[in-house]
Every structure is written in C-alpha cells, then in structure tokens.
Design a protein around this motif. Sequence first.
Motif, PDB file in Angstrom:
ATOM      1  N   LYS A 111       0.825  -1.208   0.000  1.00 53.94           N
ATOM      2  CA  LYS A 111       0.000   0.000   0.000  1.00 53.94           C
ATOM      3  C   LYS A 111       0.857   1.254   0.000  1.00 53.94           C
ATOM      4  O   LYS A 111       0.430   2.312  -0.445  1.00 53.94           O
ATOM      5  CB  LYS A 111      -0.908   0.003   1.228  1.00 53.94           C
ATOM      6  CG  LYS A 111      -1.910  -1.144   1.229  1.00 53.94           C
ATOM      7  CD  LYS A 111      -3.214  -0.678   1.850  1.00 53.94           C
ATOM      8  CE  LYS A 111      -4.327  -1.664   1.593  1.00 53.94           C
ATOM      9  NZ  LYS A 111      -4.108  -2.936   2.331  1.00 53.94           N
ATOM     10  N   LEU A 112       2.070   1.128   0.568  1.00 57.68           N
ATOM     11  CA  LEU A 112       2.960   2.290   0.641  1.00 57.68           C
ATOM     12  C   LEU A 112       4.393   1.856   0.354  1.00 57.68           C
ATOM     13  O   LEU A 112       4.864   0.855   0.890  1.00 57.68           O
ATOM     14  CB  LEU A 112       2.881   2.931   2.032  1.00 57.68           C
ATOM     15  CG  LEU A 112       3.902   4.037   2.346  1.00 57.68           C
ATOM     16  CD1 LEU A 112       3.716   5.225   1.421  1.00 57.68           C
ATOM     17  CD2 LEU A 112       3.793   4.482   3.795  1.00 57.68           C
ATOM     18  N   ILE A 113       5.057   2.609  -0.525  1.00 58.85           N
ATOM     19  CA  ILE A 113       6.477   2.359  -0.745  1.00 58.85           C
ATOM     20  C   ILE A 113       7.256   3.616  -0.403  1.00 58.85           C
ATOM     21  O   ILE A 113       6.914   4.704  -0.864  1.00 58.85           O
ATOM     22  CB  ILE A 113       6.786   1.973  -2.207  1.00 58.85           C
ATOM     23  CG1 ILE A 113       5.990   0.751  -2.625  1.00 58.85           C
ATOM     24  CG2 ILE A 113       8.274   1.677  -2.363  1.00 58.85           C
ATOM     25  CD1 ILE A 113       6.332   0.267  -4.021  1.00 58.85           C
ATOM     26  N   VAL A 114       8.274   3.463   0.422  1.00 56.01           N
ATOM     27  CA  VAL A 114       9.161   4.580   0.721  1.00 56.01           C
ATOM     28  C   VAL A 114      10.347   4.476  -0.234  1.00 56.01           C
ATOM     29  O   VAL A 114      11.083   3.490  -0.209  1.00 56.01           O
ATOM     30  CB  VAL A 114       9.640   4.529   2.184  1.00 56.01           C
ATOM     31  CG1 VAL A 114      10.638   5.645   2.446  1.00 56.01           C
ATOM     32  CG2 VAL A 114       8.465   4.627   3.133  1.00 56.01           C
ATOM     33  N   LEU A 115      10.491   5.466  -1.075  1.00 56.20           N
ATOM     34  CA  LEU A 115      11.578   5.449  -2.058  1.00 56.20           C
ATOM     35  C   LEU A 115      12.627   6.474  -1.648  1.00 56.20           C
ATOM     36  O   LEU A 115      12.428   7.672  -1.792  1.00 56.20           O
ATOM     37  CB  LEU A 115      11.024   5.807  -3.443  1.00 56.20           C
ATOM     38  CG  LEU A 115       9.980   4.851  -4.008  1.00 56.20           C
ATOM     39  CD1 LEU A 115       8.950   5.604  -4.798  1.00 56.20           C
ATOM     40  CD2 LEU A 115      10.650   3.793  -4.858  1.00 56.20           C
ATOM     41  N   ASP A 116      13.731   5.991  -1.095  1.00 59.85           N
ATOM     42  CA  ASP A 116      14.769   6.897  -0.623  1.00 59.85           C
ATOM     43  C   ASP A 116      15.842   7.022  -1.704  1.00 59.85           C
ATOM     44  O   ASP A 116      16.661   6.137  -1.869  1.00 59.85           O
ATOM     45  CB  ASP A 116      15.362   6.349   0.681  1.00 59.85           C
ATOM     46  CG  ASP A 116      16.342   7.326   1.308  1.00 59.85           C
ATOM     47  OD1 ASP A 116      16.657   8.350   0.670  1.00 59.85           O
ATOM     48  OD2 ASP A 116      16.791   7.059   2.429  1.00 59.85           O
ATOM     49  N   GLU A 117      15.836   8.091  -2.417  1.00 60.57           N
ATOM     50  CA  GLU A 117      16.773   8.321  -3.532  1.00 60.57           C
ATOM     51  C   GLU A 117      16.761   7.133  -4.477  1.00 60.57           C
ATOM     52  O   GLU A 117      17.789   6.738  -5.001  1.00 60.57           O
ATOM     53  CB  GLU A 117      18.209   8.495  -3.018  1.00 60.57           C
ATOM     54  CG  GLU A 117      18.388   9.510  -1.929  1.00 60.57           C
ATOM     55  CD  GLU A 117      18.423  10.934  -2.442  1.00 60.57           C
ATOM     56  OE1 GLU A 117      18.199  11.113  -3.658  1.00 60.57           O
ATOM     57  OE2 GLU A 117      18.628  11.847  -1.644  1.00 60.57           O
ATOM     58  N   ALA A 118      15.585   6.571  -4.684  1.00 60.33           N
ATOM     59  CA  ALA A 118      15.521   5.290  -5.355  1.00 60.33           C
ATOM     60  C   ALA A 118      15.915   5.378  -6.816  1.00 60.33           C
ATOM     61  O   ALA A 118      16.423   4.421  -7.382  1.00 60.33           O
ATOM     62  CB  ALA A 118      14.120   4.710  -5.244  1.00 60.33           C
ATOM     63  N   ILE A 119      15.677   6.507  -7.447  1.00 63.01           N
ATOM     64  CA  ILE A 119      15.973   6.538  -8.874  1.00 63.01           C
ATOM     65  C   ILE A 119      17.099   7.509  -9.211  1.00 63.01           C
ATOM     66  O   ILE A 119      17.457   7.679 -10.368  1.00 63.01           O
ATOM     67  CB  ILE A 119      14.720   6.892  -9.714  1.00 63.01           C
ATOM     68  CG1 ILE A 119      14.165   8.243  -9.291  1.00 63.01           C
ATOM     69  CG2 ILE A 119      13.674   5.818  -9.587  1.00 63.01           C
ATOM     70  CD1 ILE A 119      13.083   8.724 -10.237  1.00 63.01           C
ATOM     71  N   SER A 120      17.691   8.098  -8.182  1.00 63.10           N
ATOM     72  CA  SER A 120      18.737   9.089  -8.451  1.00 63.10           C
ATOM     73  C   SER A 120      19.914   8.499  -9.206  1.00 63.10           C
ATOM     74  O   SER A 120      20.603   9.203  -9.936  1.00 63.10           O
ATOM     75  CB  SER A 120      19.241   9.688  -7.146  1.00 63.10           C
ATOM     76  OG  SER A 120      18.154  10.081  -6.354  1.00 63.10           O
ATOM     77  N   SER A 121      20.158   7.188  -9.022  1.00 65.09           N
ATOM     78  CA  SER A 121      21.353   6.613  -9.634  1.00 65.09           C
ATOM     79  C   SER A 121      21.081   6.086 -11.041  1.00 65.09           C
ATOM     80  O   SER A 121      21.963   5.508 -11.660  1.00 65.09           O
ATOM     81  CB  SER A 121      21.889   5.491  -8.746  1.00 65.09           C
ATOM     82  OG  SER A 121      20.953   4.448  -8.701  1.00 65.09           O
TER      83      SER A 121
END
Lengths: 266, 269
Positions: free
Chosen positions: A171-181
Amino acid sequence: MLLEVKNIEKHYGQRPFLFKRGQEAPVLQKVTFSLQEGECLGIVGQSGSGKSTLGRIILGIERPTNGEVLFQGINLYTATSKHKKMMRRDLQAVFQNSYHSFNPKQTIFEILEEPFLNFEHFNKSERQQKVRELLDCVELESALTQNYPSQLSGGQQQRVNIARALALHPKLIVLDEAISSLDMILQKHIIQLLQTLQKEMKLAYIFISHDLQATRFMSDRILVMQHGQLVEEIGEDGAYQHPASQELYNAILPSHPRERANNRFE
Amino acid sequence: MNLVRKDRVHSKGLFSLPLLLIIGLLGLFAPIVMPHDPLAVDIAKKFLAPSWDYPLGTDHLGRCVLSRLLLGIRYSFGSALVIQLVAIVLALLLGAFVALKRGIIDFLFIRICDILLAFPTLVLAFGLLGLLGPSLKNVLLALIFTQLIYYSRMIRSLFIGINKKEFIQAARITGTSGIKLVIRHYIPNLLPPIVTIVALDVGKVILEIAGFSFIGLGVQAPIPEWGMMVNEGKQYIRQHPELMLYPGLAIVLVVLLFNHLANNLKKLD
Ligand SMILES: Nc1ncnc2c1ncn2[C@@H]1O[C@H](COP(=O)(O)OP(=O)(O)OP(=O)(O)O)[C@@H](O)[C@H]1O
Ligand SMILES: [Mg+2]
C-alpha cells in the motif's frame, strides 16, 4: 488515513542499557504529517537533514526516541507480531544504497522470491513465473536471475530493489533516492511505471530525494526538511516561502541558455 | 579466465583435506587396520626394532607402536573434532541468541565472557580439570567449555556486525524474521570465517589435549593418546628416542595439515 506520523523525535548517541551518554543534537525534531491512500508525498531537503532517518522510522526499522507512527491506525512500534507481519506486507522500501540492500550470497532469483516465500504459498515454478514478471516490470532480462548482485550495474541493482518492493503489491512504498542513480531515460520509465501502478493499485509513495525536479514531477505534495525539522509544505500550486525551499529551487540548474545567462550561481 | 585460474590455485591448496580424511578414516577403522592389540602387554617383546610384524617396533611394555598410533587417532584427532563441533554448534545458538536479544542478557553475557577470557584458555581449562579430576571425558568438557566461551563471544560480535547491515533491514522489510532471517542471511555470510577459525583451532585443541595428557591431567594410561605416548616415551629418551618421535610427528603432521587447510579455506571466501 494510511499513515500518520506524530511528533517524531530522534536522537543518536544513546546506549540502550547502562552508561547512558549525554544526548547529542537531535536528528529529527517534532516531525508531524500524514498521508492518504494512493497519495504521493515528496520529502526534500539538503544532505544530512534527516530524510533517510525519517524514512527508516516510518518503515518501522528504527525506533524513534519520541513520538509515534501509525500505519492504517496501528502503532508500528507497539503492534502485536501478527499485526506487524500484516504491515510488513503493505509497507515496502527502496533504499538509497542499492548494493548494500542485497545479501551478497543470494542470487537475483533468491532475492526476488523472498517476499513470496514469506507471504505466499507458491511452488517453485509459480515463484519463477512471478520473478520473471517482476523483472519484466522493471525492464530487466530474466537471464539475470542466476547472477549475484555484485555482477549487476548500479542501475540494474536499483531496478531489482524496486522489483522486490513491488512484489507483494504494497500500500505504501518509501523510495529513498531510489531513482537518483539511474540514467534519465530509465528514470522516466520508472517514474511512469510507478505512476501507472499508483493508479491501478491505489499505491501510495513517499518519495525522498534532493532532486526537486523529479520530486515535483512525482508528488502531490512536497515536504521540505531542514536540520531535522519540517519547515514547509509545498502544495499543488508550487508556492513556497521558506528560505530552505528557496535554496533548493535555486539549486535546480537551468536548462535553457538564456536562463543560464542571468542565473549564474549568484 | 581469471576465475578458472583462481579455482585451480585453491584446489591445489586444499590437498590437506583428503589427507585429513584418510587419517580420520584410519582412526575410524583402527580396529580393522591395526596389526596388533595396542593394549596387549608382552614384556618379553619390549623395545623391538621395526620389523614386518611390528612396522614401528614396540614400546617399553612390548606393545605395538603402530597400532597404538592408529588407535590414538581417535583420542587426539577425534576428540579435537568432537570438541570443535560441539563447541561451535553451542556457540552459534548462544551467540545468535544474545546478539538478537541484546539488552541485559547481552550485557551480562559480555561481562561474564570478558572475565573468563581474561584467563588464558589453558589456565582456565587447567582450573576446570583440577576441579573435575583427570579423565578423557573431563578433558573434553573443559576444552568444550573454554572453546565455547571464546566462540560464542566471537559469533555474537559477528552477528552484531551483520545486524547493522542494510541488507538485514531490507530483509526485515521484505517480511523475513526470526529463524528464517538467521538461516537465509546471517549464516551464509558468517560461515566462511567460522569454518576457517574452527579448522584453525583443531590444531590448537589437539595440542592442548596432548599437553594435558603429557602432564598427567588428561587421558590416563593405558589409552594410547598421542600426548600420553610422548609422556611414556620420555623415560626412555636416551635409549629409544623414536618412542617420543613417532607420536610427536603424528601430532605435528595433523596440526600442520589443519593449519594448512584453514589458511586455504580463508582464501576461498
Ligand atoms: N546511525 C546513526 N548514528 C548516528 N548518527 C546518525 C546515524 N544515522 C544518521 N545519523 C545522522 O543523522 C543525520 C541525518 O542523516 P540522514 O541519513 O537521515 O540524512 P539524509 O537527509 O538522508 O541525507 P542524504 O540526502 O545525504 O541521504 C546526519 O547528520 C547523520 O550524521
Ligand atoms: Mg539519505
């Protein structure tokens, strides 16, 4: 309300038992916000402002010094183990450092089948099928399943991370700098993918980043953090006042030559 | 290309493993391969020179030295393996338990371990043997205990080291917990260093068993433990130095093989 974060404080530098040292400066102070189902919330702030710490607290893997986190009305840190197990299914994450999120002794297949082993009663061929679907979803070839994480590029690793987070339709995803790289093309793909999933499955995101542009593109609302505090909420209109937000906006590099000319790092 | 070459070096480095296996099998099947009863005393045949009948001659009581060495594998090599295996299994359970529980249990565990580890292991084992009295069983108990303290402390630290790793947090988020977490994520990452140190310490333990027997605190006559044989041989060191030499060489050989194995296991990881 999907998620309620109330008055979170976090101090580091305490021993859990005996010989307590003096408290160090708080990493988080009085952080309060909430999130609806299917909403996408951005959290931006300079490096060291406490974004990742807040993310870990929301995920239930780092106990706050004070305050509480309610996920679907249940306190993460006092829930019974049955509730916790249910929440684990609905609350997923993609971390900043992709390689370190993998057990180096597991193959990609083992990494991706783990959520299914924990929550579903699939047999081996069903799991293989599911893993293939997941890899497809993040545009990775299924030939990679027998590789170890160290044999993948950074961007591939990050996509495996995203695939793992999506596995159980949380229901919830925490994306911590997930696509920065990731490279720009892939970033766009992943953002589009995340947005489709959001619509289809009423998925909510917390999108942590220092990249204001990508965050603005993704998010309904943006919270700005500075020195462990939430200093401003930027809504749909994009209006902001706080100097910290101003600074982040100024840091966006202008893309057009004309703008570049009159906006040279003042 | 690189990988292939590396493998070749390693497989060469592991030649000690089959040798140790052979020695282990010899010990296991000692009753079948022994030419004579290693305990049969026959004073008339004492100090015989090597011959077809007695390949390594006889000792001061006329017992076949080769047979005694072969049966001794069980007491020196076999006991050391048993000690190491029991100690590491118990240490894994204990170390993992305190590392995952933390809190006051962990605190007390650390203090007690640190106090006990402040004594050299040999001194600690000495004390225990003094309390329990000399016998093979008590040597095993004393050495298991000292190894257990040392290993459980080490495994606790290894576990806590991994606890902080992000992949453990990621696995928890994925819904893995409890024993599954230990089996899937801790053990595979800890096994290589643990196997190495256990193999390395087998040599140390063999020496300790032999040492205890030599000074009379361990295995008692007439059991043909190698340290015991060195002890018995020392009275005749001038006339028949080979009586000390054979068991001494057997100890050196096995200890060296284990150290060699451990060193190459370390490189494999
Ligand atoms: N385990 C820890 N022990 C002590 N201090 C910590 C720990 N983790 C984080 N900190 C401190 O907390 C502060 C916030 O760290 P955090 O990782 O949350 O920042 P961030 O906003 O995610 O930064 P970045 O954008 O660089 O990822 C930093 O000053 C850091 O030194
Ligand atoms: Mg961070």
